[in-house]
Design a protein around this motif. Structure first.
Motif, PDB file in Angstrom:
ATOM      1  N   LYS A 254      12.283 -43.457  -5.945  1.00  9.54           N
ATOM      2  CA  LYS A 254      11.349 -42.375  -6.185  1.00  9.54           C
ATOM      3  C   LYS A 254      11.068 -41.667  -4.866  1.00  9.54           C
ATOM      4  CE  LYS A 254       8.999 -44.489 -10.132  1.00  9.54           C
ATOM      5  NZ  LYS A 254       7.689 -44.945 -10.687  1.00  9.54           N
ATOM      6  N   VAL A 255      11.024 -40.363  -4.899  1.00  9.20           N
ATOM      7  CA  VAL A 255      10.755 -39.587  -3.695  1.00  9.20           C
ATOM      8  C   VAL A 255       9.670 -38.558  -3.980  1.00  9.20           C
ATOM      9  CG1 VAL A 255      13.053 -39.879  -2.697  1.00  9.20           C
ATOM     10  CG2 VAL A 255      12.618 -37.961  -4.219  1.00  9.20           C
ATOM     11  N   ASP A 256       8.838 -38.311  -2.989  1.00 11.64           N
ATOM     12  CA  ASP A 256       7.812 -37.276  -3.063  1.00 11.64           C
ATOM     13  C   ASP A 256       8.091 -36.257  -1.969  1.00 11.64           C
ATOM     14  OD1 ASP A 256       5.099 -39.605  -3.788  1.00 11.64           O
ATOM     15  OD2 ASP A 256       6.565 -38.629  -5.104  1.00 11.64           O
ATOM     16  N   LEU A 257       8.242 -35.012  -2.345  1.00 14.64           N
ATOM     17  CA  LEU A 257       8.573 -33.962  -1.388  1.00 14.64           C
ATOM     18  C   LEU A 257       7.414 -32.977  -1.299  1.00 14.64           C
ATOM     19  CD1 LEU A 257      12.249 -33.244  -2.512  1.00 14.64           C
ATOM     20  CD2 LEU A 257      11.491 -34.686  -0.619  1.00 14.64           C
ATOM     21  N   PRO A 258       6.706 -32.921  -0.168  1.00 13.49           N
ATOM     22  CA  PRO A 258       5.642 -31.936  -0.014  1.00 13.49           C
ATOM     23  C   PRO A 258       6.202 -30.550   0.276  1.00 13.49           C
ATOM     24  CG  PRO A 258       5.840 -33.248   1.976  1.00 13.49           C
ATOM     25  CD  PRO A 258       6.838 -33.804   0.997  1.00 13.49           C
ATOM     26  N   ALA A 259       5.570 -29.538  -0.289  1.00 17.72           N
ATOM     27  CA  ALA A 259       6.054 -28.168  -0.095  1.00 17.72           C
ATOM     28  C   ALA A 259       4.905 -27.191  -0.321  1.00 17.72           C
ATOM     29  CB  ALA A 259       7.188 -27.861  -1.062  1.00 17.72           C
ATOM     30  N   ARG A 260       5.009 -26.040   0.326  1.00 22.76           N
ATOM     31  CA  ARG A 260       4.013 -24.990   0.100  1.00 22.76           C
ATOM     32  C   ARG A 260       4.156 -24.400  -1.309  1.00 22.76           C
ATOM     33  NH1 ARG A 260       0.595 -26.438   3.955  1.00 22.76           N
ATOM     34  NH2 ARG A 260       1.536 -26.315   6.036  1.00 22.76           N
ATOM     35  N   TYR A 261       5.408 -24.221  -1.738  1.00 21.18           N
ATOM     36  CA  TYR A 261       5.670 -23.620  -3.049  1.00 21.18           C
ATOM     37  C   TYR A 261       6.858 -24.312  -3.691  1.00 21.18           C
ATOM     38  CZ  TYR A 261       2.610 -19.934  -1.327  1.00 21.18           C
ATOM     39  OH  TYR A 261       1.531 -19.255  -0.813  1.00 21.18           O
ATOM     40  N   ALA A 262       6.916 -24.246  -5.014  1.00 24.69           N
ATOM     41  CA  ALA A 262       8.051 -24.786  -5.760  1.00 24.69           C
ATOM     42  C   ALA A 262       8.568 -23.728  -6.719  1.00 24.69           C
ATOM     43  CB  ALA A 262       7.649 -26.043  -6.535  1.00 24.69           C
ATOM     44  N   VAL A 263       9.888 -23.702  -6.892  1.00 21.99           N
ATOM     45  CA  VAL A 263      10.547 -22.723  -7.751  1.00 21.99           C
ATOM     46  C   VAL A 263      11.353 -23.460  -8.809  1.00 21.99           C
ATOM     47  CG1 VAL A 263      12.199 -20.830  -7.865  1.00 21.99           C
ATOM     48  CG2 VAL A 263      10.698 -21.053  -5.869  1.00 21.99           C
ATOM     49  N   GLY A 264      11.105 -23.128 -10.067  1.00 29.35           N
ATOM     50  CA  GLY A 264      11.897 -23.677 -11.159  1.00 29.35           C
ATOM     51  C   GLY A 264      13.077 -22.772 -11.439  1.00 29.35           C
ATOM     52  N   ALA A 265      14.267 -23.214 -11.048  1.00 27.87           N
ATOM     53  CA  ALA A 265      15.512 -22.496 -11.324  1.00 27.87           C
ATOM     54  C   ALA A 265      16.419 -23.413 -12.127  1.00 27.87           C
ATOM     55  CB  ALA A 265      16.186 -22.065 -10.019  1.00 27.87           C
TER      56      ALA A 265
END
Length: 387
Positions: free
Chosen positions: A155-166
């Motif tokens: 399992k991995v958790d990736l922090p990000a300012r924004y996420a894009v569903g493509a």
């Protein structure tokens, strides 16, 4: 301990979920700006067997998007140019359409375009692709997001300012943000295969508006051609010979079944997501809208989404914008998607089976649209210049 908690992963500017044509193009645009982005793709590798079911038409707005991503010249080199179109019925020409130099359509299979985009990302400093990673959730922390995923057994958790569903028509990200998947008018069944081009028209789109339903064919690189036929239902025995029988019975034309690819059957349906954005999460491409694939409309619309979103993301990250930064994107891209669905629905109605008065009325309409005064309008609509 997750990657985010261990400090093994820095904060990404953007996590792009989905490594298809739209997600990869967006990643290239973000790389050009020097933004930190990662593309998460569930598939371990591209599937060459999917080639016959993918788009091939690259319209002028799509080519401009690919040029911005840095692969425009290579796409032009590899693609075949479609310079004109011809519409017939029962062997008689109903209309012709010649595209201006600035409005030429290029034909190149989607899988080849994706390979070029991925090569571009491989050389990027700030953007990477992780394959075999499936996203399971997104948590909003207020100042940023955490994208939860599974990579193999980990399992991995990736922090990000924004996420894009493509992540396509069956988008998991769309489900996670609770967007409605609203059906739009336009639904039809088709069969398709690629084979050697024996038409003698290597740069012409041929549209046969026959009483039993439309048969279309489009040039492909390497002296090949794609045949697409509307059917009432998928044939029980779907092979190249079955498609060739449909084509010959309607048009009198034949093609070499020995040189044909494995045929594909598909249903062209239409949907638009509402909303296309929620907080720090936004949808692009087929995750945001399902458009009839006839003519490559869905892929080109998705690339246009990516170009618009690239600017929105850059502005948001530079100005520390509030999380509702995607409100304008949501409105404008939904409006574009609705225009595309209306055009696609019209195209499907024109290609539906017709007899009697309906057939005569449709053929008369095609003749009118082919008149010199209307050809420019028709050409702009067909090549999606309104994007």
């Amino acid at each position: 301990m997750s990657e985010a908690e261990s400090g093994a992963r820095p904060m990404h500017d953007v996590v792009v979920v989905g490594g298809g044509a739209v997600g990869l193009l967006l990643a290239c645009l973000l790389a050009r700006r020097g933004l930190d982005a990662v593309v998460l793709e569930r598939r371990h590798a591209p599937d060459p067997a999917a080639t016959p079911s993918r788009a091939i038409g690259i319209h002028p707005p799509g080519l401009r998007a690919l040029a911005a991503a840095g692969i425009g010249d290579e796409v032009r080199r590899r693609a075949v140019v479609i310079r004109d179109g011809r519409v017939t019925c029962d062997g008689r020409t109903l209309g012709r359409l010649k595209f201006p130099r600035s409005g030429l359509v290029h034909s190149l299979p989607q899988l080849e375009v994706e390979a070029l985009l991925e090569e571009r990302i491989d050389g990027a400093r700030t953007v990477s692709i992780r394959r075999g990673v499936e996203v399971t959730g997104v948590t909003d922390r207020g100042t940023h997001l955490v994208v939860h995923a599974v990579d193999g057994e980990s399992k991995v958790d990736l922090p990000a300012r924004y996420a894009v569903g493509a992540d396509g028509v069956r988008s998991g990200i769309r489900s996670l943000i609770g967007a409605d998947w609203k059906p739009r008018r336009g639904r039809a069944s088709y069969v398709m295969c690629d084979t050697r081009d024996d038409t003698g028209a290597p740069e012409t789109a041929l549209l046969h508006f026959e009483p039993a339903g439309v048969v279309e064919s489009f040039p492909l690189p390497g002296g090949r051609r794609r045949w697409v036929a509307r059917v009432r239902r998928e044939p029980t025995e779907l092979d190249a010979a079955a498609i060739a029988t449909v084509v010959e019975s309607r048009t009198g034309s034949s093609f070499d079944t020995d040189a044909a690819t494995t045929p594909t059957a598909f249903v062209a349906a239409q949907h638009v997501a509402h909303p296309m954005a929620s907080g720090r999460v936004v949808l692009v491409g087929d995750a945001a809208h399902e458009i009839s694939p006839i003519g490559g409309q869905g892929m080109n619309l998705g690339w246009s989404d990516a170009v618009h979103l690239d600017r929105e993301l850059a502005g948001a990250l530079a100005a520390a914008a509030p999380i509702d930064v995607f409100a304008a994107y949501d409105r404008s891209r939904r409006a574009a998607a609705l225009r595309a669905t209306r055009q696609a629905a019209f195209n499907m109605r024109m290609g539906a089976p017709a007899t009697g008065l309906r057939l005569r009325t449709r053929n008369a309409a095609v003749r009118v649209l082919g008149l010199p005064g209307l050809r420019g309008f028709l050409g702009r609509a067909f090549t999606m210049q309104w994007l």
